[in-house]
Motif scaffolding. Sequence first.
Motif, PDB file in Angstrom:
ATOM      1  N   LEU A  52      45.366 -62.243 -12.379  1.00  0.00           N
ATOM      2  CA  LEU A  52      44.445 -63.319 -12.261  1.00  0.00           C
ATOM      3  C   LEU A  52      45.244 -64.611 -11.962  1.00  0.00           C
ATOM      4  N   ASP A  58      39.877 -70.789  -4.161  1.00  0.00           N
ATOM      5  CA  ASP A  58      38.744 -70.722  -3.353  1.00  0.00           C
ATOM      6  C   ASP A  58      38.822 -69.320  -2.892  1.00  0.00           C
ATOM      7  N   ALA A  59      39.522 -68.407  -3.303  1.00  0.00           N
ATOM      8  CA  ALA A  59      39.565 -66.909  -3.073  1.00  0.00           C
ATOM      9  C   ALA A  59      38.161 -66.193  -3.350  1.00  0.00           C
ATOM     10  N   PRO A  60      37.598 -65.200  -2.546  1.00  0.00           N
ATOM     11  CA  PRO A  60      36.611 -64.617  -2.663  1.00  0.00           C
ATOM     12  C   PRO A  60      36.541 -63.689  -3.732  1.00  0.00           C
ATOM     13  N   PRO A  61      35.493 -63.343  -4.296  1.00  0.00           N
ATOM     14  CA  PRO A  61      35.280 -62.661  -5.356  1.00  0.00           C
ATOM     15  C   PRO A  61      36.010 -61.311  -5.544  1.00  0.00           C
ATOM     16  N   GLU A  63      38.822 -60.820  -4.606  1.00  0.00           N
ATOM     17  CA  GLU A  63      40.322 -60.988  -4.075  1.00  0.00           C
ATOM     18  C   GLU A  63      41.161 -60.485  -5.232  1.00  0.00           C
TER      19      GLU A  63
ATOM     20  N   ALA B 128      43.629 -64.997   1.543  1.00  0.00           N
ATOM     21  CA  ALA B 128      42.043 -64.438   0.895  1.00  0.00           C
ATOM     22  C   ALA B 128      41.054 -65.516   1.511  1.00  0.00           C
ATOM     23  N   PRO B 129      41.187 -66.879   1.328  1.00  0.00           N
ATOM     24  CA  PRO B 129      39.965 -67.747   1.941  1.00  0.00           C
ATOM     25  C   PRO B 129      39.909 -67.515   3.373  1.00  0.00           C
ATOM     26  N   LEU B 391      42.529 -68.545 -18.615  1.00  0.00           N
ATOM     27  CA  LEU B 391      42.123 -68.272 -17.297  1.00  0.00           C
ATOM     28  C   LEU B 391      41.545 -66.964 -17.380  1.00  0.00           C
ATOM     29  N   GLN B 392      41.961 -65.991 -18.198  1.00  0.00           N
ATOM     30  CA  GLN B 392      41.527 -64.690 -18.232  1.00  0.00           C
ATOM     31  C   GLN B 392      40.068 -64.850 -19.027  1.00  0.00           C
ATOM     32  N   TYR B 395      37.850 -65.531 -16.172  1.00  0.00           N
ATOM     33  CA  TYR B 395      37.335 -64.304 -15.240  1.00  0.00           C
ATOM     34  C   TYR B 395      36.475 -63.184 -16.048  1.00  0.00           C
ATOM     35  N   ASP B 427      28.692 -67.295  -7.403  1.00  0.00           N
ATOM     36  CA  ASP B 427      29.405 -66.231  -6.778  1.00  0.00           C
ATOM     37  C   ASP B 427      31.095 -66.481  -7.018  1.00  0.00           C
ATOM     38  N   HIS B 428      31.511 -67.714  -7.339  1.00  0.00           N
ATOM     39  CA  HIS B 428      32.653 -68.162  -7.503  1.00  0.00           C
ATOM     40  C   HIS B 428      33.427 -67.278  -8.833  1.00  0.00           C
ATOM     41  N   ILE B 429      34.689 -66.802  -8.398  1.00  0.00           N
ATOM     42  CA  ILE B 429      35.352 -65.990  -9.319  1.00  0.00           C
ATOM     43  C   ILE B 429      35.619 -66.239 -10.477  1.00  0.00           C
ATOM     44  N   GLN B 430      35.648 -67.712 -10.952  1.00  0.00           N
ATOM     45  CA  GLN B 430      35.646 -68.271 -12.389  1.00  0.00           C
ATOM     46  C   GLN B 430      34.189 -69.005 -13.045  1.00  0.00           C
TER      47      GLN B 430
END
Lengths: 321, 505
Positions: A52, A58-61, A63, B128-129, B391-392, B395, B427-430
């Motif tokens: 994490l 800005d990584a895709p979900p 990642e 990744a991006p 952060l966890q 997520y 849909d952002h990871i956070q």
Amino acid sequence: MASVLSPPLPRTFRLPVSGRYLGGRLLTGLVAVWGAITLVFFALYSTGNPALLLVPPDAPPDEVERLTRVLGFDRPIPEQYVTFLGTVLTGRFPDSIRYGENPLPIALEKVPASLALGATGLLIGTLLGGLIGYWSATARSSWLRRGPLGVAVAFESVPTFFIGILLVLVFAVNLGWFPATNGRGLPGLVLPAVTLALAFIPAIARVFRTALLDVLQAEHIRTARAKGLPHHLLVRRHVVANALGTTLNVVGIQAGVMLGGAVVTESVFGWPGIGQLSINAVQNRDYPLVIVCVLVIAAGFVLINLLVDVLAALVEPRLRS
Amino acid sequence: MKRFALIIPILLLGACANGASGAGAEVGDTLRLGLSRQITGVNPHKGGSPDSSGSIVGSIYESLTRITPSLEVEPSLATSWTSPDPLNWDFTIRTNAKFSDGSALTADDVAWNFAQLLNPDYKGTSGAPLRKYIKKVTASSPDVIHFELSAPALDLPGRLWSIYIVQPAFAQSHNLDNEALGSGPYKLDKLDQENGAALSLNPSYGGDKPAFEKVEYTVLASEAQRVAALRAGEQDLILNLDPLDLKQFEGSPDYDTILGVGTQPLTLAINERKKNTPLANAKVRQALNYATDKETIIKTVLRDAVKPLPGQVLYSPYQTPNPAVSAYPFDSDRAKALLAEAGYPNGFEVRVNLSSGTYVSQDVATQQIAAQWAKIGVTLKIEQQPFPAWLQNQYGPDDQAADFFYIMWGGSYRGDLNGNFGPFRSDHIQSHLNAPEFDKLVDQALGATDQATKDKFQNEAAASAFENAHAIFLYPSPFTGVVSKQLSWTPKPNRYLYAQQVGRK
């Protein structure tokens, strides 16, 4: 029966403890170290996924999932533990996440700095603690008996980071005698060593004082006094020597704690030791590095305590049994 | 109590300031730069915080483009770029670029770096991006690199600013987390990830020679350490001090202070997806925006350094905000009325998570927000967590995550849609938002093939986020620093502290 005077046997050096004892201690130490890293392994790995922290915002979900797989954190923890042990048996540890390489040399590289700081702190702490304990047990002046010990105990109740910053404020910022941050060499060692020492002094002073008072009540001391042995000789030869055994044990425990317990001091002063490395590894969830730090600290603790026991047996013959 | 104890040393340091500072603050042959975060390696393919690794990496490596202090995109390794159609771009690179071992930097080297990053099994996280929209990168001639995209990227030059180029042979035989071979103005002499790095001039650098032969970056992770280092005259330039701590350096004969507007906005990110949460209701989110007195926080905590966000995360001078949207005014009565309309006349209880020591003044600011919301019946419970745990939590699943996160998110350059709006997408990871309208508008802006269309959808997205109150809009991050009077440095409000940009007066 013939009386024969046999020639004197040549004096041979004998260890104060037996080889069997040493072997037993090393074996239990090994078990203790293995237990410590196993506990830490399961505690760490069950608290979260280090991937994490590596994912850019800005990584895709998917990642996080990808990185977790690449780093091997997607497998069940017991399986990861077996893999970990397998890797350790080959003589290396899983790569540090942050350093990207075997973490053992990284941790070992920090040991000399920690030892230098710890040994200096312990030396100052032992000398001052011993002196204060001695005064508080033997001084005739009530001020000398109570004053220094009271001040030392007062320092014990102040958090280490606060003392550290206070010392920086006075001796680095205002007086400019020592570096304030990331000091190297002897000038950089002084303030963190004094900070550490201030934490050791009260424990050492109290134990030494109690030991001295116990010995002073002993019958052989009364006998020596009755025989008219001068006070300074009495104290030096019979009281202090007999009180050292207990005190050495406390010094040993403090020395072991010091190896990994100087985390706060090392962080406040930017001292490049293993304490600072450990806390930063925990903060960054660098699990392989944390485990290696625990290994080095635990092994150091075991070895230092063993060394202190041997020294105590040298000083106090009764402990040799 | 613990927080109080942490504040005392800083106050003590301030109390002993006596209006002057920096005993021995003479700038020497070595430039001394303080970093406020721990270094996480110098891998050019893993990014890095501006407050630590990012500043070092940007002094050692070069990328195709770079960002100016005013967030404009300008050439770096690339001298120019063209786009014959929305899915194809050509970048022409400098021919005098050399790595610090003297070897030439070629278009093939650039293509090799991108090939690594586009490999899904590569450990370098900067890729990744890129994998979302770049299909292939090839060297079409010794000095031209061709990008074939799978989706339009009108701002491609900006997106490439943090993709640094390392020498391929070195990368394959060394640990890039700890070692470096780049073409930037400096080369890495020594790295101690816990405490700092030493750099010296790259003799092969093709650009202007920097003012300092040697540079020392020192990690000073706590506020007390930064203040003490400056007070002792041990650093030449440090960013990220608490605005209130800057006072002790104002009027100093040795240092100038900086108190300005940072490039990234501070917001309370909202969890709208928790089961039965009142925050799923737009009226509740609007009410909380009305109940937040940003002006008072700015005045008392941030020393008037910034203005409230204009009801959106875009703000001047770094981004172009939607002029039709303005800040939610502080209006408790309106907030109460909205809560009543939403069915919560007596308020409710929610939880905010703070990452310990991460953002300037966050503790005091959040306490003020809690006091303000209490007036409309909303109880805001504040939780502090170390950065990894914080952060966890973000997520984590919606129902386990906190209701709010005090967070700083923002773009890296003008018109950086992904940076500005990405974290506010559903849909952002956070993210824990439910913002389909906003998502669609951002997608349309990202897919735009001309600037006018992009601007149109960007403005509509900003308006949608405002109307639906998908965040508690607070204020821009304050940009603070202390700089030796003997240095010349154009402040970079995105906090990247590149050694080559610091000069002597």
